[in-house]
Write a protein that holds these residues in place. Structure first.
Motif, short mmCIF file in Angstrom:
data_model
loop_
_atom_site.label_atom_id
_atom_site.label_comp_id
_atom_site.label_asym_id
_atom_site.label_seq_id
_atom_site.Cartn_x
_atom_site.Cartn_y
_atom_site.Cartn_z
N LEU A 57 69.96 34.08 32.67
CA LEU A 57 69.36 35.35 33.59
C LEU A 57 70.90 35.75 34.13
N ARG A 58 71.61 34.87 34.74
CA ARG A 58 72.96 35.33 35.43
C ARG A 58 73.70 36.11 34.55
N GLN A 59 73.96 35.48 33.18
CA GLN A 59 74.77 36.07 32.13
C GLN A 59 74.09 37.03 31.08
N PHE A 60 72.97 37.31 31.40
CA PHE A 60 72.31 38.34 30.53
C PHE A 60 72.95 39.48 30.29
N HIS A 61 73.36 40.22 31.50
CA HIS A 61 74.24 41.45 31.18
C HIS A 61 75.39 41.48 30.41
N GLU A 62 76.05 40.23 30.34
CA GLU A 62 77.11 39.97 29.67
C GLU A 62 77.05 39.98 27.89
N LYS A 63 75.61 39.60 27.71
CA LYS A 63 75.24 39.52 26.35
C LYS A 63 74.95 41.09 25.85
N LEU A 64 74.99 42.06 26.60
CA LEU A 64 74.72 43.34 26.23
C LEU A 64 76.05 43.97 25.41
N ALA A 65 77.21 43.20 25.77
CA ALA A 65 78.30 43.58 25.28
C ALA A 65 78.57 43.33 23.81
N THR A 66 77.56 42.20 23.10
CA THR A 66 77.61 41.84 22.06
C THR A 66 76.81 42.34 21.10
N GLN A 67 76.85 41.94 19.70
CA GLN A 67 76.04 42.82 18.74
C GLN A 67 74.99 41.86 18.15
N ASP A 68 75.09 40.52 18.19
CA ASP A 68 74.20 39.70 17.48
C ASP A 68 73.45 38.67 18.29
N TRP A 69 73.81 38.64 19.77
CA TRP A 69 73.09 37.71 20.44
C TRP A 69 71.42 37.46 20.43
N SER A 70 70.97 36.39 20.54
CA SER A 70 69.48 36.49 20.27
C SER A 70 69.10 35.08 21.31
N PHE A 71 67.69 34.68 21.44
CA PHE A 71 67.42 33.59 22.50
C PHE A 71 66.23 33.20 21.81
N ASN A 72 65.98 31.84 21.42
CA ASN A 72 64.93 31.20 20.72
C ASN A 72 64.25 30.21 21.38
N GLY A 73 64.26 30.22 22.90
CA GLY A 73 64.08 29.12 23.70
C GLY A 73 62.96 29.26 24.30
N ASN A 74 62.10 30.47 24.09
CA ASN A 74 60.82 30.54 24.72
C ASN A 74 59.78 29.42 24.07
N ALA A 75 58.46 29.56 24.77
CA ALA A 75 57.59 28.71 24.22
C ALA A 75 57.00 29.39 22.94
N PRO A 76 56.16 28.81 21.84
CA PRO A 76 55.86 29.52 20.73
C PRO A 76 54.67 30.58 21.40
N THR A 77 53.99 30.11 22.32
CA THR A 77 52.84 30.95 22.72
C THR A 77 53.15 32.12 23.83
N GLU A 78 54.57 32.09 23.90
CA GLU A 78 55.01 33.43 24.73
C GLU A 78 54.86 34.72 23.89
N LYS A 79 54.06 35.61 24.44
CA LYS A 79 53.61 36.66 23.63
C LYS A 79 54.66 37.73 23.50
N ASP A 80 55.78 37.55 24.42
CA ASP A 80 56.86 38.69 24.09
C ASP A 80 58.21 38.12 23.54
N ARG A 81 58.03 36.82 23.14
CA ARG A 81 59.17 36.15 22.50
C ARG A 81 59.76 36.96 21.57
N ALA A 82 59.29 37.72 20.67
CA ALA A 82 59.92 38.69 19.71
C ALA A 82 60.77 39.47 20.29
N VAL A 83 60.84 39.96 21.50
CA VAL A 83 61.93 41.06 22.00
C VAL A 83 63.20 40.04 22.15
N LEU A 84 63.06 38.92 22.23
CA LEU A 84 64.39 38.04 22.39
C LEU A 84 64.83 37.70 21.08
N THR A 85 63.81 37.21 20.19
CA THR A 85 64.31 36.49 18.88
C THR A 85 64.72 37.74 17.68
#
Length: 441
Positions: A96-124
């Motif tokens: 959360l604290r570093q999320f804004h820094e990821k906006l400077a990248t081109q290929d960052w993603s996050f796969n740490g959500n539970a499989p049941t998380e309905k909006d996890r595709a936004v991060l993957t």
């Protein structure tokens, strides 16, 4: 009663639903939303996460549409990390604290959500969002990065706040601060995006109280409405400074013997939310591009209608109440002009005052507060001045006069749609009557 039954029981809402679905045309083409493969994915994610937000974003001016869509998806991604209780704090807080820094990248993603998380595709699928984000005007990017940084750090602070996690929101000041982080910052970002696009008065960027109120009015309405759902989930967002006036524990309002006190507490929170109405109306008067105005106005008129629904309503203590689908259609159509928005606010404020119980502890405060809003609206238009008396050219009067110029086209479009609808209904009814007469003879 189902949605069709509700529409049939409210003929004017049925008419609005038909007008909205078959006669109202978007102001702009959406062909450009498929300009690249990444952009197509982004709009698919937008529809996946929220159909209601997708609908209003899709109707925005092309200059602003992609910026707002990406702003929404980035904050949705941030929120999806924050909301997922399966993610350990030692992982979640740094993300959360570093999320804004990821906006400077081109290929960052996050796969740490539970499989049941309905909006996890936004991060993957976040790289698609990043690549489109870097195509935006640098000024839009800077606004989105700033808001993401403030919101991500605010979310992290709340996660680490043991008192908040154990006892919920304590004071009205803390209630306002919480609403600032989850909604006020969104109002801040959107206002700056609109000003960069030159779709709003330039000075609006510096009117912090106005755009803060736009977010707080919506968030407070949702918090009041969502009481039963939040209690069921073990959450507590009603400020203790208010609810402890009416009960020893927040869940106690669900006990039959505490229903009346629960209703008084609901009303107290509605009174607090109404503090933002004058700011909301002032803000809307500063928007001059039509699709942007509609984008801002629709959630606000939904909020005042919802406040009127939850006011004095014991059902809120047991379930999540919502305005009718047909009512929503009517509000969308009527809020296309500024005067239409003001009329909506006046209607629901009258409805709240009509429902007010003389035994309510805030009875006098409600009457005074609504009277002040009525006076503010009278100042906007000054329609009933004696002959020869010039209007008092206050700041809000001048803003409304300026905004009225932009309403002319919107009102003409509304009248044209209504004319076509009435003509078609006349033809249809005439044909049906002719058929019935033919059968009878």
């Amino acid at each position: 009663m189902g949605k069709l039954g509700q529409l049939l029981a409210h003929p004017t809402e049925l008419r609005s639903a038909l007008l909205l679905k078959y006669f109202r045309k978007p102001l702009f083409s959406t062909a450009d939303t498929r300009a690249s493969e990444d952009l197509t994915v982004c709009y698919r994610l937008l529809n996946l996460t929220s159909r209601s937000f997708a609908a209003v974003i899709m109707e925005l001016h092309p200059e602003l549409r992609n910026a707002v869509m990406l702003f929404y998806l980035i904050l949705r991604a941030l929120d999806t990390v924050e909301d997922d209780m399966s993610i350990a704090h030692d992982i979640k807080v740094p993300v959360l604290r570093q999320f804004h820094e990821k906006l400077a990248t081109q290929d960052w993603s996050f796969n740490g959500n539970a499989p049941t998380e309905k909006d996890r595709a936004v991060l993957t699928e976040f790289p698609c969002i990043l690549r489109e984000f870097h195509k935006l005007d640098k000024r839009y990017q800077d606004v989105i990065v700033r808001i993401t940084k403030e919101m991500g750090n605010g979310m992290a602070d709340y996660i680490l706040d043991e008192d908040f996690n154990l006892n919920g929101v304590a004071t009205i000041k803390a209630y306002d601060l919480y609403c600032h982080y989850v909604a006020g910052l969104v109002g801040d970002g959107l206002t700056h995006l609109m000003c960069i696009a030159q779709f709003a008065d330039a000075e609006l960027e510096n009117e912090t109280e106005l755009f803060e109120s736009m977010g707080l009015f919506l968030q407070k309405t949702n918090i009041i409405r969502d009481y039963a759902e939040d209690i069921a989930e073990g959450r507590s967002f009603w400020p203790r400074e208010v609810w402890e006036l009416y009960a020893k524990k927040l869940p106690d309002f669900q006990l039959p013997e505490n229903t009346q006190q629960g209703v008084f507490c609901i009303n107290h929170l509605v009174l607090n939310a109404l503090d933002h109405v004058r700011d909301v109306l002032t803000f809307l008067s500063c928007i001059h591009e039509q699709s942007t105005f509609q984008f801002c106005a629709i959630p606000q008129v939904m909020a005042i209608a919802t406040l009127a629904l939850v006011f004095n309503n014991p059902a809120v203590l047991k379930q999540n109440v919502k305005i009718r689908k047909g009512q929503t259609c009517s509000l969308i159509l009527q809020s296309r002009s500024y005067r239409g928005c003001v009329d909506i606010f006046e209607y629901y404020l009258r409805d709240i005052r009509k429902q007010l119980n003389v035994e309510d502890p805030n009875y006098l405060k409600f009457n005074i507060h609504i009277a002040k809003i009525d006076q503010f609206i009278e100042e906007m238009y000054q329609d009933n001045l004696p002959a020869g008396v010039k209007p008092n050219e206050t700041p809000i009067y001048l803003k409304v006069q300026k905004r009225a110029k932009y309403d002319t086209k919107a009102i003409k479009v509304q009248n044209d749609e209504l004319y076509k609808f009435n003509l078609l209904m006349t033809v249809a009814v005439t044909a049906i009557l002719a058929l019935l007469v033919a059968k009878a003879t």
